[in-house]
Design an enzyme around this catalytic site. Structure first.
Site, PDB file in Angstrom:
ATOM      1  N   ALA A 185       0.872  -1.178   0.000  1.00  0.00           N
ATOM      2  CA  ALA A 185       0.000   0.000   0.000  1.00  0.00           C
ATOM      3  C   ALA A 185       0.909   1.227   0.000  1.00  0.00           C
ATOM      4  O   ALA A 185       2.088   1.140   0.365  1.00  0.00           O
ATOM      5  CB  ALA A 185      -0.888  -0.019   1.237  1.00  0.00           C
TER       6      ALA A 185
ATOM      7  N   GLY B 167       0.675  -5.025   0.912  1.00  0.00           N
ATOM      8  CA  GLY B 167      -0.486  -5.039   0.032  1.00  0.00           C
ATOM      9  C   GLY B 167      -0.193  -5.660  -1.332  1.00  0.00           C
ATOM     10  O   GLY B 167      -1.108  -6.150  -1.992  1.00  0.00           O
TER      11      GLY B 167
ATOM     12  N   GLU C 151      -0.626  -9.249  -0.805  1.00  0.00           N
ATOM     13  CA  GLU C 151      -2.062  -9.469  -0.606  1.00  0.00           C
ATOM     14  C   GLU C 151      -2.818  -9.384  -1.932  1.00  0.00           C
ATOM     15  O   GLU C 151      -3.749 -10.154  -2.180  1.00  0.00           O
ATOM     16  CB  GLU C 151      -2.599  -8.447   0.402  1.00  0.00           C
ATOM     17  CG  GLU C 151      -2.041  -8.712   1.800  1.00  0.00           C
ATOM     18  CD  GLU C 151      -2.349  -7.603   2.799  1.00  0.00           C
ATOM     19  OE1 GLU C 151      -2.172  -6.418   2.447  1.00  0.00           O
ATOM     20  OE2 GLU C 151      -2.772  -7.913   3.920  1.00  0.00           O
TER      21      GLU C 151
HETATM   22  C1  HXC Z   1       5.063   4.467  -0.979  1.00  0.00           C
HETATM   23  C2  HXC Z   1       7.003   3.536  -1.810  1.00  0.00           C
HETATM   24  C3  HXC Z   1       6.643   2.272  -1.289  1.00  0.00           C
HETATM   25  C4  HXC Z   1       5.403   2.168  -0.605  1.00  0.00           C
HETATM   26  C5  HXC Z   1       8.544   2.093  -2.266  1.00  0.00           C
HETATM   27  N1  HXC Z   1       8.187   3.375  -2.392  1.00  0.00           N
HETATM   28  N2  HXC Z   1       7.631   1.404  -1.609  1.00  0.00           N
HETATM   29  N3  HXC Z   1       6.212   4.612  -1.639  1.00  0.00           N
HETATM   30  N4  HXC Z   1       4.660   3.300  -0.475  1.00  0.00           N
HETATM   31  N5  HXC Z   1       4.952   1.002  -0.118  1.00  0.00           N
HETATM   32  C6  HXC Z   1       8.927   4.466  -3.063  1.00  0.00           C
HETATM   33  C7  HXC Z   1      10.110   4.911  -2.221  1.00  0.00           C
HETATM   34  O1  HXC Z   1       9.692   5.803  -1.233  1.00  0.00           O
HETATM   35  C8  HXC Z   1      10.973   5.557  -3.270  1.00  0.00           C
HETATM   36  O2  HXC Z   1      10.454   6.835  -3.558  1.00  0.00           O
HETATM   37  C9  HXC Z   1      10.731   4.685  -4.509  1.00  0.00           C
HETATM   38  O3  HXC Z   1       9.509   3.996  -4.259  1.00  0.00           O
HETATM   39  C10 HXC Z   1      11.808   3.651  -4.709  1.00  0.00           C
HETATM   40  O4  HXC Z   1      11.958   2.906  -3.519  1.00  0.00           O
HETATM   41  P1  HXC Z   1      13.377   2.690  -2.770  1.00  0.00           P
HETATM   42  O5  HXC Z   1      13.079   2.396  -1.357  1.00  0.00           O
HETATM   43  O6  HXC Z   1      14.303   3.792  -3.083  1.00  0.00           O
HETATM   44  O7  HXC Z   1      13.892   1.377  -3.543  1.00  0.00           O
HETATM   45  P2  HXC Z   1      14.859   0.243  -2.981  1.00  0.00           P
HETATM   46  O8  HXC Z   1      15.974   0.866  -2.190  1.00  0.00           O
HETATM   47  O9  HXC Z   1      15.198  -0.604  -4.155  1.00  0.00           O
HETATM   48  O10 HXC Z   1      13.972  -0.612  -1.945  1.00  0.00           O
HETATM   49  C11 HXC Z   1      12.878  -1.336  -2.376  1.00  0.00           C
HETATM   50  C12 HXC Z   1      12.011  -1.767  -1.171  1.00  0.00           C
HETATM   51  C13 HXC Z   1      11.641  -0.514  -0.352  1.00  0.00           C
HETATM   52  C14 HXC Z   1      12.778  -2.735  -0.290  1.00  0.00           C
HETATM   53  C15 HXC Z   1      10.772  -2.467  -1.728  1.00  0.00           C
HETATM   54  O11 HXC Z   1      11.096   0.455  -1.240  1.00  0.00           O
HETATM   55  C16 HXC Z   1      10.617  -0.781   0.726  1.00  0.00           C
HETATM   56  O12 HXC Z   1      10.919  -1.315   1.785  1.00  0.00           O
HETATM   57  N6  HXC Z   1       9.377  -0.363   0.475  1.00  0.00           N
HETATM   58  C17 HXC Z   1       8.295  -0.482   1.451  1.00  0.00           C
HETATM   59  C18 HXC Z   1       7.841  -1.891   1.556  1.00  0.00           C
HETATM   60  C19 HXC Z   1       6.727  -2.021   2.572  1.00  0.00           C
HETATM   61  O13 HXC Z   1       6.914  -1.758   3.760  1.00  0.00           O
HETATM   62  N7  HXC Z   1       5.561  -2.403   2.106  1.00  0.00           N
HETATM   63  C20 HXC Z   1       4.412  -2.548   2.942  1.00  0.00           C
HETATM   64  C21 HXC Z   1       3.628  -1.285   2.894  1.00  0.00           C
HETATM   65  S1  HXC Z   1       2.370  -1.315   4.109  1.00  0.00           S
HETATM   66  P3  HXC Z   1      11.392   8.128  -3.607  1.00  0.00           P
HETATM   67  O14 HXC Z   1      10.423   9.251  -3.788  1.00  0.00           O
HETATM   68  O15 HXC Z   1      12.174   8.151  -2.345  1.00  0.00           O
HETATM   69  O16 HXC Z   1      12.257   7.869  -4.819  1.00  0.00           O
HETATM   70  C22 HXC Z   1       1.154  -2.130   3.414  1.00  0.00           C
HETATM   71  C23 HXC Z   1      -0.037  -2.119   4.287  1.00  0.00           C
HETATM   72  C24 HXC Z   1      -0.987  -3.078   3.791  1.00  0.00           C
HETATM   73  O17 HXC Z   1       1.192  -2.643   2.358  1.00  0.00           O
HETATM   74  C25 HXC Z   1      -2.224  -2.895   4.527  1.00  0.00           C
HETATM   75  C26 HXC Z   1      -3.292  -3.492   3.795  1.00  0.00           C
HETATM   76  C27 HXC Z   1      -3.174  -3.323   2.354  1.00  0.00           C
END
Ligand code: HXC
Length: 258
Positions: free
Chosen positions: A65, A108, A111
């Site tokens: 998400a 998400g 999911e």
């Molecule tokens: C918003 C996101 C994002 C996310 C990545 N980005 N994931 N933005 N929401 N979930 C954005 C980053 O902020 C960044 O933007 C750009 O995408 C590239 O990501 P990086 O982190 O620079 O890439 P990398 O270093 O290769 O790392 C990849 C990654 C990391 C390991 C996947 O992005 C990460 O940990 N993302 C979050 C994963 C996560 O926690 N997902 C769960 C979300 S909670 P900028 O602007 O800085 O370039 C969820 C809740 C579900 O899903 C609830 C029910 C649906």
């Protein structure tokens, strides 16, 4: 139809939807989900389409998400807007959906893949439920569908540690994923399988999907009865007569007569 966050095309009888928000690794913002619902509903209502493939990019199916979008929302807003409620529409799609997953399928994203009917993975795919690291928990099936798919111990490990520790190979072994392919082949393979499904009788495919899904909802005797009654009903269709006659006459079946 022009979408901001999706690419949509059809390949013969297969609808292909590609999540296309590369700058955010396909983070699932609300607008993206609205578009996705619309694109899937269009294919679901299109007689020319028999099955759907949903994919992302080679780096990310979807990284979850949209954390930036949800970070400043509060409880009562989320309750009142029924945040994530519109995500559930995907699992109501009546035609089969194959998720072709490359790269990250996190939170998400994992999911969303699990809302599809079949998951194919590229060999570098990574599945995980990292919500716990963000001070929240999965909200769209990560504690439910994942547990059904991989069992309690693996689901607990993923949900409680938040590590994206399920590789494509492990996901296949655990039953989350049905097949693993080299990353650059997974979409084509998914389209190929979807094409095979699309050659079958449309109503039979829908009935079969409905029946399998009931295995998650009903106890065994109710599920078996549901299945048997649907099976009986297939004998009221031209497709059943055609399918069996074609077998007897050693020719390919021509489905679709009303
Ligand atoms: C918003 C996101 C994002 C996310 C990545 N980005 N994931 N933005 N929401 N979930 C954005 C980053 O902020 C960044 O933007 C750009 O995408 C590239 O990501 P990086 O982190 O620079 O890439 P990398 O270093 O290769 O790392 C990849 C990654 C990391 C390991 C996947 O992005 C990460 O940990 N993302 C979050 C994963 C996560 O926690 N997902 C769960 C979300 S909670 P900028 O602007 O800085 O370039 C969820 C809740 C579900 O899903 C609830 C029910 C649906």
């Amino acid at each position: 139809q022009k979408y901001q966050h999706l690419l949509v095309e059809s390949r013969n009888q297969v609808g292909l939807v590609t999540l296309n928000r590369p700058k955010a690794l396909n983070a699932l913002c609300s607008d993206l989900f609205t578009e996705l619902n619309e694109a899937l509903a269009k294919f679901d209502n299109d007689d020319g389409i028999g099955a759907i493939v949903l994919t992302g990019s080679e780096k990310a199916f979807a990284a979850g998400a949209d954390i930036k979008e949800m970070s400043n929302t509060n409880y009562i807003e989320n309750f009142q807007s029924n945040f994530l409620g519109h995500w559930t529409q995907i699992s109501k799609t009546r035609k089969p959906i194959i998720a072709a997953v490359n790269g990250f399928a996190l939170g998400g994203g994992c999911e969303l893949a699990m809302m599809c009917d079949i998951i194919y993975a590229g060999d570098k795919a990574k599945f995980g439920q990292p919500e716990i690291k963000l001070g929240t928990i999965p909200g769209a099936g990560g504690t439910q569908r994942l547990t059904h798919a991989v069992g309690k111990s693996k689901a607990m490990e993923m949900v409680l540690t938040g590590s994206w520790n399920l590789s494509a190979e492990e996901a296949e072994r655990a039953g989350l994923v049905s097949k693993v392919f080299p990353a650059d082949k997974v979409v084509d393979e998914a389209v190929k399988t979807a094409g095979k499904i699309a050659e079958h009788s449309r109503p039979m495919v829908q009935m079969a999907k409905e029946a399998v899904n009931q295995a998650y909802e009903l106890n065994l005797s109710s599920g078996l009865l549901f299945e048997r009654r649907l099976f009986h009903s297939t004998f009221g269709t031209a497709d059943q007569r055609e399918g069996m006659q074609a077998f007897i006459e050693k020719r390919p079946a021509k489905f679709g007569q009303k």
